[in-house]
Motif scaffolding. Structure first.
Motif, mmCIF file in Angstrom:
data_model
loop_
_atom_site.group_PDB
_atom_site.id
_atom_site.type_symbol
_atom_site.label_atom_id
_atom_site.label_comp_id
_atom_site.label_asym_id
_atom_site.label_seq_id
_atom_site.Cartn_x
_atom_site.Cartn_y
_atom_site.Cartn_z
ATOM 1 N N LEU A 122 -25.082 43.620 -27.400
ATOM 2 C CA LEU A 122 -24.173 42.947 -26.477
ATOM 3 C C LEU A 122 -23.201 43.953 -25.887
ATOM 4 C CD1 LEU A 122 -23.244 39.962 -28.823
ATOM 5 C CD2 LEU A 122 -25.050 40.004 -27.092
ATOM 6 N N ALA A 123 -22.927 43.839 -24.584
ATOM 7 C CA ALA A 123 -21.930 44.689 -23.928
ATOM 8 C C ALA A 123 -21.170 43.845 -22.911
ATOM 9 C CB ALA A 123 -22.595 45.873 -23.248
ATOM 10 N N ALA A 124 -19.844 43.826 -23.053
ATOM 11 C CA ALA A 124 -18.982 43.068 -22.142
ATOM 12 C C ALA A 124 -17.555 43.569 -22.322
ATOM 13 C CB ALA A 124 -19.062 41.572 -22.447
ATOM 14 N N THR A 125 -16.659 43.175 -21.424
ATOM 15 C CA THR A 125 -15.260 43.568 -21.597
ATOM 16 C C THR A 125 -14.709 42.958 -22.870
ATOM 17 O OG1 THR A 125 -14.565 41.733 -20.182
ATOM 18 C CG2 THR A 125 -14.808 43.901 -19.128
ATOM 19 N N ASP A 126 -14.924 41.678 -23.062
ATOM 20 C CA ASP A 126 -14.572 40.946 -24.280
ATOM 21 C C ASP A 126 -15.768 40.086 -24.656
ATOM 22 O OD1 ASP A 126 -11.827 41.836 -24.445
ATOM 23 O OD2 ASP A 126 -11.373 40.434 -22.820
ATOM 24 N N ILE A 127 -15.984 39.898 -25.962
ATOM 25 C CA ILE A 127 -17.105 39.088 -26.440
ATOM 26 C C ILE A 127 -16.568 38.035 -27.399
ATOM 27 C CG2 ILE A 127 -19.287 39.089 -27.715
ATOM 28 C CD1 ILE A 127 -19.532 42.101 -26.919
ATOM 29 N N THR A 128 -16.791 36.760 -27.068
ATOM 30 C CA THR A 128 -16.372 35.666 -27.938
ATOM 31 C C THR A 128 -17.569 34.768 -28.199
ATOM 32 O OG1 THR A 128 -14.163 35.752 -26.966
ATOM 33 C CG2 THR A 128 -14.702 33.805 -28.268
ATOM 34 N N LEU A 129 -18.220 34.997 -29.349
ATOM 35 C CA LEU A 129 -19.351 34.183 -29.781
ATOM 36 C C LEU A 129 -18.961 33.560 -31.118
ATOM 37 C CD1 LEU A 129 -22.326 36.581 -28.910
ATOM 38 C CD2 LEU A 129 -21.255 34.839 -27.471
ATOM 39 N N GLY A 130 -18.051 32.595 -31.063
ATOM 40 C CA GLY A 130 -17.436 32.045 -32.256
ATOM 41 C C GLY A 130 -18.079 30.797 -32.821
ATOM 42 N N LEU A 131 -19.142 30.291 -32.201
ATOM 43 C CA LEU A 131 -19.803 29.101 -32.730
ATOM 44 C C LEU A 131 -20.686 29.468 -33.923
ATOM 45 C CD1 LEU A 131 -20.728 27.280 -29.383
ATOM 46 C CD2 LEU A 131 -18.729 26.935 -30.847
ATOM 47 N N ALA A 132 -21.292 28.489 -34.545
ATOM 48 C CA ALA A 132 -22.100 28.699 -35.761
ATOM 49 C C ALA A 132 -23.483 29.243 -35.398
ATOM 50 C CB ALA A 132 -22.216 27.398 -36.546
ATOM 51 N N ASN A 133 -23.517 30.483 -34.953
ATOM 52 C CA ASN A 133 -24.751 31.123 -34.516
ATOM 53 C C ASN A 133 -25.637 31.494 -35.693
ATOM 54 O OD1 ASN A 133 -23.988 31.316 -31.637
ATOM 55 N ND2 ASN A 133 -22.350 32.579 -32.474
ATOM 56 N N SER A 134 -26.914 31.712 -35.393
ATOM 57 C CA SER A 134 -27.881 32.126 -36.399
ATOM 58 C C SER A 134 -28.479 33.462 -35.964
ATOM 59 C CB SER A 134 -28.979 31.064 -36.526
ATOM 60 O OG SER A 134 -29.961 31.495 -37.427
ATOM 61 N N PHE A 135 -27.966 34.552 -36.544
ATOM 62 C CA PHE A 135 -28.416 35.903 -36.233
ATOM 63 C C PHE A 135 -29.140 36.462 -37.447
ATOM 64 C CE2 PHE A 135 -24.396 36.123 -33.428
ATOM 65 C CZ PHE A 135 -25.062 35.549 -32.358
ATOM 66 N N SER A 136 -30.450 36.702 -37.322
ATOM 67 C CA SER A 136 -31.269 37.125 -38.454
ATOM 68 C C SER A 136 -31.442 38.628 -38.575
ATOM 69 C CB SER A 136 -32.661 36.488 -38.345
ATOM 70 O OG SER A 136 -32.563 35.094 -38.336
ATOM 71 N N ASN A 137 -30.874 39.397 -37.658
ATOM 72 C CA ASN A 137 -31.094 40.835 -37.655
ATOM 73 C C ASN A 137 -29.789 41.555 -37.351
ATOM 74 O OD1 ASN A 137 -32.392 43.447 -37.321
ATOM 75 N ND2 ASN A 137 -34.282 42.336 -36.852
ATOM 76 N N THR A 152 -22.790 42.514 -19.395
ATOM 77 C CA THR A 152 -22.066 41.994 -18.239
ATOM 78 C C THR A 152 -20.802 42.808 -18.019
ATOM 79 O OG1 THR A 152 -21.118 40.037 -17.196
ATOM 80 C CG2 THR A 152 -20.835 40.229 -19.581
ATOM 81 N N SER A 153 -20.351 42.875 -16.785
ATOM 82 C CA SER A 153 -19.133 43.630 -16.463
ATOM 83 C C SER A 153 -17.871 42.826 -16.744
ATOM 84 C CB SER A 153 -19.156 44.057 -14.994
ATOM 85 O OG SER A 153 -19.159 42.914 -14.157
ATOM 86 N N GLY A 154 -18.021 41.555 -17.113
ATOM 87 C CA GLY A 154 -16.877 40.700 -17.427
ATOM 88 C C GLY A 154 -16.909 40.265 -18.878
ATOM 89 N N ALA A 155 -16.244 39.156 -19.160
ATOM 90 C CA ALA A 155 -16.193 38.623 -20.525
ATOM 91 C C ALA A 155 -17.453 37.818 -20.820
ATOM 92 C CB ALA A 155 -14.966 37.737 -20.692
ATOM 93 N N MET A 156 -17.865 37.844 -22.095
ATOM 94 C CA MET A 156 -19.012 37.059 -22.554
ATOM 95 C C MET A 156 -18.508 35.996 -23.516
ATOM 96 S SD MET A 156 -22.384 38.371 -24.667
ATOM 97 C CE MET A 156 -22.454 39.841 -23.662
ATOM 98 N N THR A 157 -18.882 34.733 -23.239
ATOM 99 C CA THR A 157 -18.496 33.614 -24.099
ATOM 100 C C THR A 157 -19.738 32.769 -24.363
ATOM 101 O OG1 THR A 157 -17.927 32.245 -22.192
ATOM 102 C CG2 THR A 157 -16.130 33.532 -23.188
ATOM 103 N N GLN A 158 -19.545 31.687 -25.100
ATOM 104 C CA GLN A 158 -20.672 30.793 -25.328
ATOM 105 C C GLN A 158 -20.231 29.348 -25.281
ATOM 106 O OE1 GLN A 158 -20.712 31.736 -30.006
ATOM 107 N NE2 GLN A 158 -22.560 30.749 -29.307
#
Length: 176
Positions: A140-155, A122-128
């Protein structure tokens, strides 16, 4: 090609077989397609957008503009709304295998699952606004990225952004 236009809601909730390219312009838009659902032109939902397909969701041209929340579901299949001109004012949630999202402006991700890879730009900020569960490679590509929740990333995770916050509750985040 199927063109859906209404001043109010558009609801195709049954087991529809649209069999071709789809565009829409309405308030709240719900489309269920038993075949592959392909968005092929500029489409607008001034309310919520709900797209469901048992054979994948894709975008071949035009941009999607949604004022409300967006929900994309294609269990066991891929989802690709990859046009950089897409505009999502509300949250975007998805459930599919490989998921690709493109957008202009800010993008807020709702609780979502990708059993394969996730590519979001995205050309703007990415949040969740909800937890992300992703089994495959994440880009992921964004100006700012805030993915601060308890995510589950396996890779592995790749990102481009100025200010980046990523939380992986699994505790094995691999940055590449």
């Amino acid at each position: 090609a199927v063109s859906l236009t209404a001043t109010g809601a558009i609801t195709l909730a049954g087991a529809n077989n649209l069999g071709g390219d789809v565009t829409f312009n309405g308030a709240a838009v719900t489309i269920n397609d038993s075949t592959a659902l392909t968005l092929a032109g500029a489409s607008t939902a001034t309310g919520n957008l709900v797209l469901t397909s048992s054979n994948g969701i894709s975008q071949t041209g035009g941009s999607v503009s949604v004022t409300g929340a967006t929900t994309l579901t294609s269990a066991g299949k891929d989802i690709s709304l990859n046009q950089s001109g897409n505009a999502f004012a509300g949250t975007v949630g998805f459930s599919g295998v490989n998921v690709t999202l493109g957008a202009s402006g800010a993008l807020a991700l709702a609780a979502s699952t990708a059993t394969g890879r996730l590519d979001v730009s995205t050309s703007g900020a990415m949040t969740q606004a909800g937890v992300l569960n992703v089994a495959g490679l994440i880009t992921l590509a964004a100006t700012d990225i805030t993915l601060g929740l308890a995510n589950s990333f396996s890779n592995d995770l790749k990102f481009t952004g100025a200010n980046v916050t990523i939380n992986d509750a699994l505790g094995s985040l691999n940055l590449t």
